[in-house]
Design an enzyme around this catalytic site. Sequence first.
Site, short mmCIF file in Angstrom:
data_model
loop_
_atom_site.label_atom_id
_atom_site.label_comp_id
_atom_site.label_asym_id
_atom_site.label_seq_id
_atom_site.Cartn_x
_atom_site.Cartn_y
_atom_site.Cartn_z
N TYR A 162 -1.93 0.06 10.08
CA TYR A 162 -2.01 -0.86 8.65
C TYR A 162 -0.70 -0.64 7.76
O TYR A 162 -0.42 -1.65 7.07
CB TYR A 162 -3.16 -0.10 7.90
CG TYR A 162 -3.42 -0.49 6.57
CD1 TYR A 162 -3.73 -1.65 6.13
CD2 TYR A 162 -3.24 0.18 5.63
CE1 TYR A 162 -4.07 -2.28 5.11
CE2 TYR A 162 -3.43 -0.06 4.16
CZ TYR A 162 -3.88 -1.26 3.73
OH TYR A 162 -3.76 -1.63 2.78
N THR A 165 0.77 -1.19 -0.08
CA THR A 165 0.12 -0.07 0.10
C THR A 165 0.87 1.37 -0.04
O THR A 165 2.14 1.20 0.52
CB THR A 165 -1.01 -0.01 1.30
OG1 THR A 165 -1.39 1.27 1.41
CG2 THR A 165 0.07 -0.26 2.33
N1 UFG Z 1 -12.93 10.69 3.10
C1 UFG Z 1 -13.59 11.67 3.33
N2 UFG Z 1 -14.86 10.93 3.52
C2 UFG Z 1 -14.97 9.62 3.68
C3 UFG Z 1 -14.11 8.91 3.09
C4 UFG Z 1 -12.93 9.29 2.73
O1 UFG Z 1 -13.25 12.80 3.34
O2 UFG Z 1 -16.37 9.35 4.05
C5 UFG Z 1 -11.39 11.30 2.77
C6 UFG Z 1 -10.30 10.65 3.50
O3 UFG Z 1 -10.04 11.41 4.98
C7 UFG Z 1 -9.03 10.87 2.63
C8 UFG Z 1 -9.58 10.62 1.21
O4 UFG Z 1 -10.91 10.78 1.43
O5 UFG Z 1 -8.49 11.88 2.72
C9 UFG Z 1 -9.38 9.05 0.83
O6 UFG Z 1 -9.60 8.00 1.81
P1 UFG Z 1 -10.08 6.73 1.73
O7 UFG Z 1 -10.62 6.12 2.94
O8 UFG Z 1 -10.88 6.42 0.47
O9 UFG Z 1 -8.78 6.09 1.56
P2 UFG Z 1 -7.27 6.28 2.01
O10 UFG Z 1 -6.55 7.10 1.32
O11 UFG Z 1 -7.68 6.43 3.58
O12 UFG Z 1 -6.63 4.48 2.01
C10 UFG Z 1 -6.59 4.06 0.94
C11 UFG Z 1 -6.39 2.53 1.15
C12 UFG Z 1 -5.07 2.28 1.70
C13 UFG Z 1 -4.04 3.00 0.69
C14 UFG Z 1 -4.12 4.59 0.47
C15 UFG Z 1 -3.54 4.84 -0.43
O13 UFG Z 1 -7.50 2.07 1.92
O14 UFG Z 1 -4.51 1.10 1.75
O15 UFG Z 1 -5.67 4.60 -0.09
O16 UFG Z 1 -3.32 6.13 -0.81
F1 UFG Z 1 -2.75 3.02 1.56
#
Ligand code: UFG
Length: 329
Positions: free
Chosen positions: A141, A117
């Site tokens: 994670y 990741t």
């Molecule tokens: N976000 C919101 N509202 C939501 C969900 C997410 O504002 O309801 C924001 C988060 O705070 C973040 C962005 O959208 O800023 C992306 O969040 P995600 O939950 O979609 O994904 P993450 O970036 O947290 O994580 C994902 C994978 C990880 C990986 C990462 C790499 O789950 O395994 O992308 O960029 F490491």
Amino acid sequence: MKTILVTGGAGYIGSHVVKMLGEAGYEVIVYDDLSTGHEWAVLSGRMVRGNINDTVKLQELLQQYNIDAVIHFAAHIIVPESVGNPLKYYLNNVMGTLNLLNVLKQCKIDKFIFSSTAAVYGIPSIIPVAEETPLSPINPYGRGKAMIEQVLSDLSFSNEIDYVTLRYFNVAGADPAGRIGEGKPDATHLITMALRTAAGLCPHLDVFGTDYPTFDGTCIRDYIHVVDLASAHLKALEYLFNGGKSDVFNCGYGKGYSVLEVITAAKEITGNNFQVNYTGRRPGDPPVLIADCEKIGNILSWQPSHNDLHHIIETAWNWEKTRIARYNG
Ligand code: UFG
């Protein structure tokens, strides 16, 4: 014909890879405990239910089938959950993977593709982030995935394994034919949450933080279509079967979108001006993650064919409507 063991093959990303492996003529054995995956998502091969910490079951499975390579997806994947419950992540993602690697060693299976990741980079100082950047994860994670990357490097050094580690950026979208997609009812990722809000399953969408050092104050991510990510796994397999040496590759497009840009696109595609609430930052979120994706193109000859945010959201939206109709939300 080569036989591939796919742990976590009933999950969102795993099921797209399983489908593509089947289409490419591989024999597929899926090993999944169905804690978050679904049997309906396995469109090719055989499904065996089991957990990666179950040594005896894994040994039996590997004695029964002649496995040529393993693609290891089985893992917990939610960053905020890992912050609140780190042991859940270390027991499954670290201990379970060590157990799997140990059984593979006993059975002399030495080709391994590992789902890592972008979270291993933490808050990178140089964007886009390249593979040689020192790892500095900021949540359990990412730390667990970085630990296994180190283990793989050590095993490769002692000639016990040939591996490819793929570092996924933000995976989204769904099978364009609409047969599979994100199936977890409690999914937390941005695009899925936006579409479920548009579909009326959630009353509003939270935006976690508007004070990040980015052009509009929200986090920026590199969204990659799940079908392009799946094809990276097939390229990695071919590479290992052709004698390629162990290596690590970013999987992204090299372009970032802010949370607000994603929401605007989701509203356009769904035609629904759903409610958005602006709230505080979510723990463990780096401000910007964008892949330097040159290496995977150069070494694995991987070329994306779904590199378009609107297409990603459209395929996810088509799938979401199917999922709701078929599985009642
Ligand atoms: N976000 C919101 N509202 C939501 C969900 C997410 O504002 O309801 C924001 C988060 O705070 C973040 C962005 O959208 O800023 C992306 O969040 P995600 O939950 O979609 O994904 P993450 O970036 O947290 O994580 C994902 C994978 C990880 C990986 C990462 C790499 O789950 O395994 O992308 O960029 F490491």
